[in-house]
Design an enzyme around this catalytic site. Structure first.
Site, PDB file in Angstrom:
ATOM      1  N   HIS A 378      44.196  44.565  28.235  1.00 27.00           N
ATOM      2  CA  HIS A 378      44.214  44.616  29.703  1.00 27.00           C
ATOM      3  C   HIS A 378      45.585  44.433  30.335  1.00 27.00           C
ATOM      4  CE1 HIS A 378      39.939  44.811  30.949  1.00 27.00           C
ATOM      5  NE2 HIS A 378      39.719  44.267  29.771  1.00 27.00           N
ATOM      6  N   LYS A 569      44.048  41.650  46.487  1.00 25.15           N
ATOM      7  CA  LYS A 569      44.109  41.496  45.032  1.00 25.15           C
ATOM      8  C   LYS A 569      44.711  40.129  44.769  1.00 25.15           C
ATOM      9  CE  LYS A 569      46.543  45.252  45.115  1.00 25.15           C
ATOM     10  NZ  LYS A 569      46.307  46.246  44.041  1.00 25.15           N
ATOM     11  N   ARG A 570      44.690  39.667  43.519  1.00 26.05           N
ATOM     12  CA  ARG A 570      45.327  38.395  43.218  1.00 26.05           C
ATOM     13  C   ARG A 570      46.811  38.436  43.629  1.00 26.05           C
ATOM     14  NH1 ARG A 570      42.399  34.425  40.111  1.00 26.05           N
ATOM     15  NH2 ARG A 570      44.364  33.330  40.172  1.00 26.05           N
ATOM     16  N   LYS A 575      52.505  42.537  41.539  1.00 29.70           N
ATOM     17  CA  LYS A 575      51.724  43.331  42.501  1.00 29.70           C
ATOM     18  C   LYS A 575      52.494  43.551  43.806  1.00 29.70           C
ATOM     19  CE  LYS A 575      47.313  41.721  40.573  1.00 29.70           C
ATOM     20  NZ  LYS A 575      46.548  42.933  40.193  1.00 29.70           N
ATOM     21  N   THR A 677      41.392  48.468  39.839  1.00 30.72           N
ATOM     22  CA  THR A 677      40.073  49.038  40.145  1.00 30.72           C
ATOM     23  C   THR A 677      39.823  48.983  41.651  1.00 30.72           C
ATOM     24  OG1 THR A 677      39.171  46.894  39.498  1.00 30.72           O
ATOM     25  CG2 THR A 677      38.904  48.709  37.932  1.00 30.72           C
ATOM     26  N   LYS A 681      37.993  51.695  44.520  1.00 32.27           N
ATOM     27  CA  LYS A 681      37.004  51.326  45.545  1.00 32.27           C
ATOM     28  C   LYS A 681      37.456  51.833  46.917  1.00 32.27           C
ATOM     29  CE  LYS A 681      35.914  47.385  42.708  1.00 32.27           C
ATOM     30  NZ  LYS A 681      36.209  45.980  42.381  1.00 32.27           N
TER      31      LYS A 681
END
Length: 843
Positions: A378, A569-570, A575, A677, A681
């Site tokens: 992952h 998101k986290r 990110k 992911t 969405k």
């Protein structure tokens, strides 16, 4: 003018929610009243909203049970190969509405509850999220369970029943504060304890070498109590099982003969054993080598493997014996999928059972183990890779350490034979890393012990093959695969966005819910004026509804005409929420510089949790909330720019925010986000994506056409080139005046006037050691955001792009992902056989 429809009336018109037959409605009402009566008879006279929720949950559960029993009977009769998905996280969210949808009961329940004078949505809001996951990895497991059941696979999810899931996030004075997630406080109507399947798990002890072979003795025992949760497929009467283990101390715990006397202390010490399943570790993409975490990892694996072997031995067609004794057929009947390296101990544990207990010879046991296990990687971030100190294993799992040494010896002998004299390669490929302390590389254990290794998006699988596992790929290229992640369209379209699901069904029928590629047919309507209006109207309704939610929950008023620009998101440096922050400040500065200019209004929302020990992530939240304080209270800005931090982002909040989004922020440094992911969405729910060529964004651009996304910034090759050359942040700071202004404001305390030094760690990181190269993509990001504004000014062209994106999102169904796992890794075929419902006799 006609009176606007109530929420209930709107919901009634939505065909994809199932027909509310009169008989069904009467049945639901009757059952609901019966459950409510028994709830109240027990202790009270007056029903609370929570009583109503539980009565409805039990009513819906009644419809599951017959199908659940029948599915398990069906598997016993047919004895198919069974899939076991092992994960330390299952981020399930709420269960009520998803169950109603998958059983085709939603409209019947809505109507019944309405006739009883209640509101279904209000009851749904009472349910606690099952927050047994951190983010993507745990939510992926939940989507996979939904797809495996909907595809008729005989599948089981195995994990831990954490008493406390991911913490609840409060924002206090702009800082994240954690509080415990006591999600089981009122009980969980969806689980069933199965004490009859309780199993022992061993820790510590020592290895004795007897004539018959090694024996692990003098261990401490903890009991694993299974709790089963039904997992219904979509309208196919299949109900699979998620089995979560809870730790229980045995009754003689600490009361053995050598511990005479302190009986009270011994009973209090039961907590030590039961702490194993107390709490989810709240780290996303970060390895923290704590002994309790290693115990959790072995606990789930040891209980699960005993369960799998018990089921294998007692299954119907083993052989002529009443009990299977031969393990020859094990890999033909059992598949084990390891969700990241967290359940990697399944490999040495299966070897221990086969060799020490079932007395198979090593080679045969190894062949069975590798044919059974498969591993999903992952992440490629080095700080996330699990590397356990050997001394921890020596104490906690001494026999497993011996087995790992033997696996490693065998593995290195094979490598040495292929590459004589290449000691560097042996060092790189060893399961044991030299150093102080020596460590076990769990990813290497997984690669060596599995017949298939996959990444989770094409670009990620390529990076895996060319970098992290290059040496392994050189030897066994056929072992490495790609399985691009997906999401379940039941929860992430039908459940969260019924208005959109309905206008799609009007145009192309309802089959897209089980075959998402059918959304391609929407391309025929990309110029249909009515459909364009319908799509735009659904989005506007969703925005108004979310704006109302924000106003009621957080007392913030936002402009529903503005671009809803959302990054949820986290919180993590890779990110790049900081890049988003820099854009917001730049926008603010532009409005201040030219307050009379026409600006496209925006509401920028960021949501997500920071790991409690991740200082930089917590500072990023504080920076964003501080920028919001300044921007939102500046009268010059007005409602042209609003900055909102979405508190306590979780599955149930995602279901509200994603359908309301216009712009989806997917802006990680190329090569760092394995897949993502959330990106999928947003695409499915009619937002446009601004993003880098990273993770699944690459494949989204390929499916929809790059011109239908806002792609910017460095590609993986550019990042690699920059790493060679050296990244110099100061160069960008000196060259780009807007960037310099933003950084100088943060440095000088413009956003923290009472504490000018507050953000010095962020500034220092960005200027001097930013691994994720925020400044390198700043200029491209800002100009890409200008293109977003330009398109938003033309609502019709914007909506056409939205339709093209929805039409291209078919590939990103987890049904497609799971079909690929089934055929290419597990060796099973999905089935569209509809098991007869409980009210019909079996053939």
């Amino acid at each position: 003018m006609s009176k606007p429809l109530t929420d209930h009336e709107k919901r009634k018109q939505i065909s994809v929610r199932g027909i509310a037959g009169l008989g069904d409605v009467a049945e639901v009402k009757k059952s609901f009243n019966r459950h409510l009566h028994f709830t109240l008879v027990k202790d009270r006279n007056v029903a609370t909203p929570r009583d109503y929720y539980f009565a409805l949950a039990h009513t819906v559960r009644d419809h599951l049970v017959g199908r659940w029993i029948r599915t398990q009977q069906y598997y016993y009769e047919k004895d198919p190969k069974r899939i076991h998905y092992l994960s330390l996280e299952f981020y399930m969210g709420r269960t009520l509405q998803n169950t109603m949808i998958n059983l085709g009961l939603q409209n019947a329940c809505d109507e019944a509850i309405y006739q009883l004078g209640l509101d279904l949505e209000e009851l749904e809001e009472i349910e606690e999220d099952a927050g047994l996951g951190n983010g993507g990895l745990g939510r992926l497991a939940a989507c996979f369970l939904d797809s495996m059941a909907s595809l008729g696979l005989a599948a089981y999810g195995y994990g831990i029943r954490y008493e406390f899931g991911i913490f609840n996030q409060k924002i206090t004075n702009g800082w994240q504060v954690e509080e415990a997630d006591d999600w089981l406080r009122y009980g969980n109507p969806w689980e069933k304890a199965r004490p009859e399947y309780m199993l022992p798990v061993h820790f510590y002890g020592r290895v004795e070498h007897a004539d018959e072979g090694p024996k692990w003795v003098d261990t401490q025992v903890v009991l694993a109590m299974p709790y089963d949760t039904p997992v219904p497929g979509y309208k196919n009467n299949t109900v699979n099982t998620m089995r979560l283990w809870s730790a229980k101390a045995p009754n003689d715990f600490n009361l053995q003969e050598f511990n005479v006397g302190d009986y009270i202390q011994a009973v209090l010490d039961r907590n030590l054993a039961e702490n194993i399943s107390r709490v989810l570790y709240p780290n996303d993409n970060f390895f923290e080598g704590k002994e309790l975490r290693l115990k959790q990892e072995y606990f789930v694996v040891a209980a699960t493997l005993q369960d799998i072997i018990r089921r294998f031995k007692s299954s119907k067609f083993g052989c002529r014996d009443p009990v299977r004794t031969s393990f020859e057929a094990f890999p033909e009947k059992v598949a084990i999928q390891l969700n990241d390296t967290h359940p990697a101990l399944a490999i040495p544990e299966l070897m221990r059972i086969l060799v020490d207990i079932e007395r198979l010879d090593w080679e045969k046991a190894w062949e069975i183990t590798t044919k059974t296990c498969a591993y999903t990687n992952h992440t490629v971030l080095p700080e996330a890779l699990e590397r356990w100190p050997i001394h921890m294993f020596e104490t906690l799992l001494p026999r497993h350490l011996q087995i790992i040494y033997k696996i490693n010896q065998q593995h290195l002998d094979r490598v040495a034979a292929l590459y004589p004299g290449d000691s560097d390669r042996l060092c790189r490929m060893s399961l044991i890393e030299e150093g102080n302390p020596k460590r076990i590389n769990m990813a290497h254990l997984c690669v060596v012990g599995s017949h298939a290794v996959n990444g989770v998006a094409r670009i990620h699988s390529d990076i895996v093959k060319t970098t992290v596992f290059k040496d392994f790929c050189d030897i066994e290229p056929e072992k490495f695969q790609n399985k691009t992640n997906g999401i379940t369209p039941r929860r992430w379209l039908l459940l969260c966005n019924p208005g959109l699901a309905d206008i799609i069904a009007e145009k192309i029928g309802e089959e897209f819910l089980t075959d998402l590629f059918q959304l391609r047919k929407l391309l025929d309507f990309v110029n249909d004026a009515q459909f364009i209006r319908d799509v735009a109207n659904v989005k506007q309704e969703n925005k108004l509804k979310f704006a109302a939610y924000l106003e009621s929950e957080y007392k913030v008023k936002i402009n529903p005409e503005s671009i809803f620009d959302i990054q949820v998101k986290r919180i993590h440096e890779y990110k790049r929420q900081l890049l988003n922050c820099l854009h917001v400040i730049t926008l603010y500065n532009r409005i201040k510089k030219d307050p009379n200019k026409k600006f496209v209004p925006r509401t920028v929302m960021i949501g997500g949790k920071a790991a409690p020990g991740y200082h930089m992530a917590k500072m990023i939240i504080k920076l964003f909330t501080s920028v919001g304080e300044v921007v939102n209270h500046d009268p010059v800005v007005g409602d042209r720019l609003k900055v909102i931090f979405l508190e306590n982002y979780r599955v149930s909040l995602a279901e509200k925010v994603i359908p309301a989004a216009d712009l989806s922020e997917q802006i990680s440094t190329a090569g760092t986000e394995a897949s993502g992911t959330g990106n999928m969405k947003f695409m499915l729910n009619g937002a446009l994506t601004i993003g880098t060529m990273d993770g699944a964004n690459v494949e989204m651009a390929e499916e929809a056409g790059e011109e239908n996304l806002f792609i910017f910034g460095m590609r993986v090759e550019d990042v690699e080139a920059m790493d060679k050359k050296g990244y110099n942040a100061r160069e960008y700071y000196e060259r780009l005046p807007e960037l310099k202004q933003v950084m100088d404001q943060i440095s000088a305390g413009f956003f923290s006037p009472k504490e000018p030094e507050l953000f010095k760690d962020i500034v220092n990181m960005l200027m001097n050691h930013d691994r994720f190269k925020v400044f390198a993509d700043y200029e491209a990001y800002i100009s890409c955001q200008e293109k977003v504004n330009e398109l938003y000014r033309n609502p019709k062209e914007w909506t056409k792009k939205v339709i093209r994106n929805i039409a291209a999102s078919g590939k990103f169904s987890s049904d497609r992902t799971i079909t690929e796992y089934a055929r290419e890794i597990w060796g099973v075929e999905p089935s569209d056989v509809k098991i007869p419902p409980p009210n019909e006799p079996r053939e």
